[in-house]
Design a protein around this motif. Structure first.
Motif, PDB file in Angstrom:
ATOM      1  N   ASP A   1     -78.508  15.671  59.706  1.00 13.19           N
ATOM      2  CA  ASP A   1     -78.240  15.592  58.182  1.00 13.19           C
ATOM      3  C   ASP A   1     -77.761  14.069  57.480  1.00 13.19           C
ATOM      4  N   LEU A   2     -78.665  13.688  56.891  1.00 11.48           N
ATOM      5  CA  LEU A   2     -78.328  12.271  56.258  1.00 11.48           C
ATOM      6  C   LEU A   2     -77.214  11.933  55.571  1.00 11.48           C
ATOM      7  N   ALA A   3     -76.589  13.191  54.807  1.00  9.85           N
ATOM      8  CA  ALA A   3     -75.266  13.058  54.116  1.00  9.85           C
ATOM      9  C   ALA A   3     -74.269  12.714  54.987  1.00  9.85           C
ATOM     10  N   ASP A   4     -74.203  13.506  56.439  1.00  9.38           N
ATOM     11  CA  ASP A   4     -73.036  13.369  57.353  1.00  9.38           C
ATOM     12  C   ASP A   4     -73.277  12.022  57.903  1.00  9.38           C
ATOM     13  N   LEU A   5     -74.455  11.689  58.172  1.00  8.08           N
ATOM     14  CA  LEU A   5     -74.785   9.971  58.861  1.00  8.08           C
ATOM     15  C   LEU A   5     -74.231   9.023  57.610  1.00  8.08           C
ATOM     16  N   GLU A   6     -74.253   9.401  56.358  1.00  8.57           N
ATOM     17  CA  GLU A   6     -73.952   8.234  55.381  1.00  8.57           C
ATOM     18  C   GLU A   6     -72.343   8.165  55.519  1.00  8.57           C
ATOM     19  N   THR A   7     -71.775   9.343  55.511  1.00  3.79           N
ATOM     20  CA  THR A   7     -70.081   9.517  55.746  1.00  3.79           C
ATOM     21  C   THR A   7     -69.709   8.879  56.947  1.00  3.79           C
ATOM     22  N   LEU A   8     -70.379   9.122  58.144  1.00  3.18           N
ATOM     23  CA  LEU A   8     -69.957   8.604  59.296  1.00  3.18           C
ATOM     24  C   LEU A   8     -70.148   6.828  59.276  1.00  3.18           C
ATOM     25  N   LEU A   9     -71.128   6.414  58.842  1.00  4.66           N
ATOM     26  CA  LEU A   9     -71.432   5.032  58.655  1.00  4.66           C
ATOM     27  C   LEU A   9     -70.337   4.342  57.748  1.00  4.66           C
ATOM     28  N   LYS A  10     -69.959   4.961  56.719  1.00  8.44           N
ATOM     29  CA  LYS A  10     -69.143   4.530  55.896  1.00  8.44           C
ATOM     30  C   LYS A  10     -67.833   4.333  56.609  1.00  8.44           C
ATOM     31  N   ALA A  11     -67.255   5.446  57.171  1.00  9.77           N
ATOM     32  CA  ALA A  11     -66.102   5.020  57.836  1.00  9.77           C
ATOM     33  C   ALA A  11     -66.270   4.092  59.077  1.00  9.77           C
ATOM     34  N   LEU A  12     -67.475   4.159  59.772  1.00  8.51           N
ATOM     35  CA  LEU A  12     -67.630   3.189  60.968  1.00  8.51           C
ATOM     36  C   LEU A  12     -67.567   1.945  60.252  1.00  8.51           C
ATOM     37  N   ARG A  13     -68.074   1.480  59.143  1.00  7.38           N
ATOM     38  CA  ARG A  13     -68.052   0.097  58.637  1.00  7.38           C
ATOM     39  C   ARG A  13     -66.775  -0.419  58.239  1.00  7.38           C
ATOM     40  N   GLN A  14     -65.748   0.470  57.901  1.00  4.96           N
ATOM     41  CA  GLN A  14     -64.486   0.182  57.642  1.00  4.96           C
ATOM     42  C   GLN A  14     -63.752  -0.515  58.899  1.00  4.96           C
ATOM     43  N   LYS A  15     -64.309   0.092  60.114  1.00  9.61           N
ATOM     44  CA  LYS A  15     -63.392  -0.359  61.480  1.00  9.61           C
ATOM     45  C   LYS A  15     -64.174  -1.482  62.146  1.00  9.61           C
ATOM     46  N   ILE A  16     -65.564  -1.635  62.063  1.00 10.19           N
ATOM     47  CA  ILE A  16     -66.357  -2.755  62.555  1.00 10.19           C
ATOM     48  C   ILE A  16     -66.965  -3.632  61.691  1.00 10.19           C
ATOM     49  N   LYS A  17     -67.344  -4.681  61.728  1.00  6.21           N
ATOM     50  CA  LYS A  17     -68.081  -5.611  60.852  1.00  6.21           C
ATOM     51  C   LYS A  17     -69.497  -5.976  61.579  1.00  6.21           C
ATOM     52  N   LEU A  18     -70.018  -4.939  62.448  1.00  7.49           N
ATOM     53  CA  LEU A  18     -71.305  -5.534  62.884  1.00  7.49           C
ATOM     54  C   LEU A  18     -72.263  -5.184  61.961  1.00  7.49           C
ATOM     55  N   THR A  19     -73.388  -5.873  62.006  1.00 10.68           N
ATOM     56  CA  THR A  19     -74.771  -5.475  61.194  1.00 10.68           C
ATOM     57  C   THR A  19     -75.239  -4.172  61.732  1.00 10.68           C
ATOM     58  N   ILE A  20     -75.690  -3.513  61.057  1.00 16.06           N
ATOM     59  CA  ILE A  20     -76.199  -2.184  61.266  1.00 16.06           C
ATOM     60  C   ILE A  20     -78.020  -2.280  60.833  1.00 16.06           C
ATOM     61  N   GLU A  21     -78.634  -1.986  61.801  1.00 10.57           N
ATOM     62  CA  GLU A  21     -80.117  -2.162  61.560  1.00 10.57           C
ATOM     63  C   GLU A  21     -80.591  -0.502  61.790  1.00 10.57           C
TER      64      GLU A  21
END
Length: 98
Positions: A54-74
């Motif tokens: 589900d893209l909506a769940d992936l979007e919220t997961l990535l938002k939380a992940l970006r707050q913890k790590i500062k790595l580039t996501i491809e």
């Protein structure tokens, strides 16, 4: 997060990034940790497989992940798709892996 912190060694002259691959055949998202030292080969380690497709769940997961790590996501395999909430394009152009 535990496996990610073990792999992220913060070595000099090394590039680190995450790659999220869309697998429409198995309907999963695959997360890889990539690292590449200067003048060396790429190392790609599979971190996780998201079975909830589900893209909506992936979007919220990535938002939380970006707050913890500062790595580039491809992103790979998301050509022409948009995030459900922000309506931004996920992937603009094809990657050589596609």
């Amino acid at each position: 997060m535990g496996r990610l912190t073990l792999l992220f060694k913060r070595q000099s002259r090394t590039r680190y990034w995450l790659m999220i691959a869309n697998d429409p055949y198995d309907q999963t998202y695959n997360v890889f940790f990539n690292s590449q030292r200067a003048n060396e080969r790429l190392q790609s380690v599979p971190l996780h497989k998201l079975a909830h497709y589900d893209l909506a769940d992936l979007e919220t997961l990535l938002k939380a992940l970006r707050q913890k790590i500062k790595l580039t996501i491809e992103f790979v395999g998301f050509i022409g798709e948009r995030w459900p909430k922000s309506q931004k394009l996920i992937q603009r152009k094809r990657v050589p892996l596609e």
